[in-house]
Scaffold this active site. Structure first.
Site, mmCIF file in Angstrom:
data_model
loop_
_atom_site.group_PDB
_atom_site.id
_atom_site.type_symbol
_atom_site.label_atom_id
_atom_site.label_comp_id
_atom_site.label_asym_id
_atom_site.label_seq_id
_atom_site.Cartn_x
_atom_site.Cartn_y
_atom_site.Cartn_z
ATOM 1 N N SER A 214 0.842 -1.188 0.000
ATOM 2 C CA SER A 214 0.000 0.000 0.000
ATOM 3 C C SER A 214 0.888 1.252 0.000
ATOM 4 O O SER A 214 1.741 1.402 -0.881
ATOM 5 C CB SER A 214 -0.951 -0.027 1.202
ATOM 6 O OG SER A 214 -1.888 1.022 1.128
ATOM 7 N N ASP A 465 -7.799 -5.010 -6.357
ATOM 8 C CA ASP A 465 -7.481 -3.980 -5.375
ATOM 9 C C ASP A 465 -8.470 -2.817 -5.529
ATOM 10 O O ASP A 465 -8.597 -2.258 -6.614
ATOM 11 C CB ASP A 465 -6.046 -3.495 -5.618
ATOM 12 C CG ASP A 465 -5.549 -2.509 -4.560
ATOM 13 O OD1 ASP A 465 -6.370 -1.928 -3.828
ATOM 14 O OD2 ASP A 465 -4.328 -2.323 -4.468
ATOM 15 N N HIS A 508 -6.972 -5.458 -1.443
ATOM 16 C CA HIS A 508 -5.849 -4.581 -1.129
ATOM 17 C C HIS A 508 -4.881 -5.245 -0.149
ATOM 18 O O HIS A 508 -5.188 -5.388 1.035
ATOM 19 C CB HIS A 508 -6.354 -3.267 -0.559
ATOM 20 C CG HIS A 508 -5.291 -2.236 -0.374
ATOM 21 N ND1 HIS A 508 -4.496 -1.798 -1.411
ATOM 22 C CD2 HIS A 508 -4.868 -1.552 0.722
ATOM 23 C CE1 HIS A 508 -3.644 -0.896 -0.964
ATOM 24 N NE2 HIS A 508 -3.848 -0.734 0.329
#
Length: 578
Positions: A214, A465, A508
């Protein structure tokens, strides 16, 4: 002993052999005396001595806030933990700032000679445990013998937190704190950590790595572009390398979902989670599965051949309730239009793309996708989509220039203008001399400096994602290939040092209907130190998926995993990358 230098000094030595021998005798005698009275080598000294401020001798500008010896436990070796502060200063609005970091140094002989920068996610602000967690069920980096550092990236979620000014996004009001978060803390902490490692062990690390997902993946990509000299190996997971643009997309998506919301909160704001129920998203995911699942040769719930999927959004019309009532087997025309708009990507009124489109993948029905974009029902009827919590604070305070002190973050996101507000992520103003896209976005395809120093990089990205678009990452990698000559030759050249690993179904940084359990740290070490490129990494499905224990090869882009036609579809051996 080195050879005499060329020129006159060398001729003088040749003319005076007796003097040379006499000088050598003196030197040898002196060496013997030094051995008798020398200080013991650093590595042979007890950890209690080395794990102290007096021994580590922090340079000017660094404060060692704490040092302690942590006993061996749970597989982790005895080690010295150092907590330090850099660049302490007074900032705006009476806030005090510093770049803080945690460094763990395994005792000899547990140290394996490696250093890991544990890049953290979100908007940072937390010191981190500096243990280098890799994934569930896998030993962390400290257990494996790495020296590990983590950092708050120059601001504290406790100290730099003004509820009237964005809460944990308060630091966005301080120009230097923005730069520290974007890239400066990464550089400073790496340099100072290596200095402390040198002092503690008497030598610097043999190999250095950075790993994160991330925003941590963004940090890792930043390292390869701004600071290519720092790391031998880089692992960037689901990287937010265009994070300010993705934040704009969070506002765009929220506005679209608001059109389909069926209820409001107590303040009259649309409850985004009412726009689509989990069952509604499952209907959409089933359409994707029906069109694309079997393209890889196996109807197994995974769209492995994502490159050929080409999902047609028009096919969603088959799900329409039309003019009839909403039922469990259909979605409304408004819902159909909303999901099409969201998946097409954020745009302004002129149709200009402000952020990437999104990949159609069955993982859009995953809980992780929903948590970010929609949120979940709750007793207090609060908007809890992460796009409207974490993202809603970052966009006005950190990525908009000059920053906007928004008091109602949900209303800010729902009223954000794609025409007049979105360009402010590229703006500078007064003391804010760098735009958000300048200090946050390591999106250059030029990795030549990193390649020249022999670095290796793995970028992995979940295709489903909901935060950072896989399509955006794939296009970035295509540009890297073009920068390295293009075509088959450019791909070969790029894959010699940088690989993209797509993960079908993954949300994610994990979760979703996916096969995504693997060891990225071991993989990058094998590539850097044994030249074992990650051509096909075998991953396992977690217990939370419909297929616990299933294995699949994760292929280097642009290859995909295709069923060979025989063998169990639960086994990686029945698939090959092509």
């Amino acid at each position: 002993m080195s050879r005499p230098s060329s020129g006159a000094p060398r001729r003088a030595l040749a003319r005076t052999p007796a003097a040379c021998l006499a000088a050598l005798a003196v030197l040898l005698a002196g060496c013997g005396d030094d051995d008798d009275d020398s200080t013991p080598p650093v590595a042979s000294r007890p950890i209690a001595e080395r794990c102290s401020t007096a021994f580590l001798q922090p340079p000017a500008g660094m404060t060692l806030a704490a040092t302690e010896i942590v006993p061996a436990a749970n597989g982790e070796p005895e080690h010295c933990r150092v907590q330090a502060r850099l660049a302490e200063r007074a900032g705006v609005n009476g806030q005090t700032y510093a770049i803080q970091f945690n460094l763990r140094l395994p005792a000899d002989p547990a140290w394996n000679g490696r250093f890991l920068f544990q890049a953290q996610g979100g908007s940072d602000g937390n010191l981190g445990d500096a243990k280098g967690g890799v994934g569930a069920g896998l030993p962390n980096a400290l257990t494996r013998g790495f020296a590990v550092v983590s950092t708050d990236a120059g601001h504290s979620n406790q100290a730099n937190n003004d509820p009237q000014r964005g809460g944990t996004a308060t630091f966005g009001l301080d120009p230097q704190a923005r730069l520290d978060y974007g890239y400066n803390a990464l550089d400073q902490v790496t340099r100072q950590s290596k200095s402390l490692i040198q002092g503690f062990y008497g030598k610097g690390p043999d190999r250095s790595y950075v790993l994160g997902c991330s925003n941590g993946g963004r940090h890792a990509m930043m390292a390869s572009q701004r600071f290519p000299q720092h790391f031998d190996g880089v692992v960037a997971g689901n990287p937010g390398f265009n994070l300010p643009q993705a934040a704009v997309a969070e506002a765009f998506d929220s506005q679209q979902f608001a059109r389909a919301a069926t209820a409001n909160d107590a303040a009259g704001r649309p409850l985004i989670f009412t726009a689509f129920s989990p069952a509604d998203m499952q209907l959409v995911a089933e359409r994707v599965t029906a069109q694309c699942d079997a393209l890889d040769g196996a109807a197994d719930g995974i769209v492995g051949d994502y490159r050929r999927c080409g999902f047609a959004p028009a096919s969603l019309d088959a799900l329409s309730c039309g003019t009839g009532p909403k039922t469990a087997s259909c979605i409304t025309p408004t819902q159909i239009d909303v999901i099409r708009q969201v998946m097409a990507g954020a745009r302004n009124a002129a149709g200009q793309q402000l952020y990437s489109d999104w990949a159609w993948d069955p993982g859009i029905a995953g809980g992780g996708w929903r948590a970010w974009k929609l949120g979940n029902p709750n007793a207090n009827n609060l908007n809890n989509a992460i796009n409207l919590t974490l993202g809603a604070g970052a966009l006005p305070y950190i990525f908009t220039t000059p920053p906007v002190e928004a008091t109602d973050l949900v209303r800010f996101m729902l009223s954000y203008s794609m025409d007049t507000d979105a360009p402010k992520i590229f703006a500078t103003s007064g003391s804010f001399t760098q735009s958000a896209m300048q200090f946050m976005a390591p999106n250059s395809p030029d990795l030549s400096a990193f390649r020249a120093r022999g670095g290796k990089m793995i970028v992995y990205h979940g295709i489903a994602d909901p935060v950072f678009s896989f399509n955006d990452t794939a296009r970035w990698y295509d540009r890297v290939v073009a920068a390295n000559g293009g075509g088959a030759g450019g791909l070969t050249a790029t894959q010699s040092f940088a690989r993209l690993i797509p993960i079908p179904g993954q949300n994610h940084c994990g979760g979703g209907p996916t096969v995504d359990q693997w060891d990225p740290l071991a993989t990058i070490v094998a590539w850097v130190e044994q030249n074992q490129a990650p051509t096909a990494v075998v991953a396992t499905a977690s217990a939370q998926t419909p297929w616990p224990g299933r294995t699949r090869p994760l292929c280097s882009y642009p290859q995909v995993a295709r069923y060979v036609g025989t063998g169990s579809i639960e086994q990686a051996a029945s698939f090959r990358c092509e």
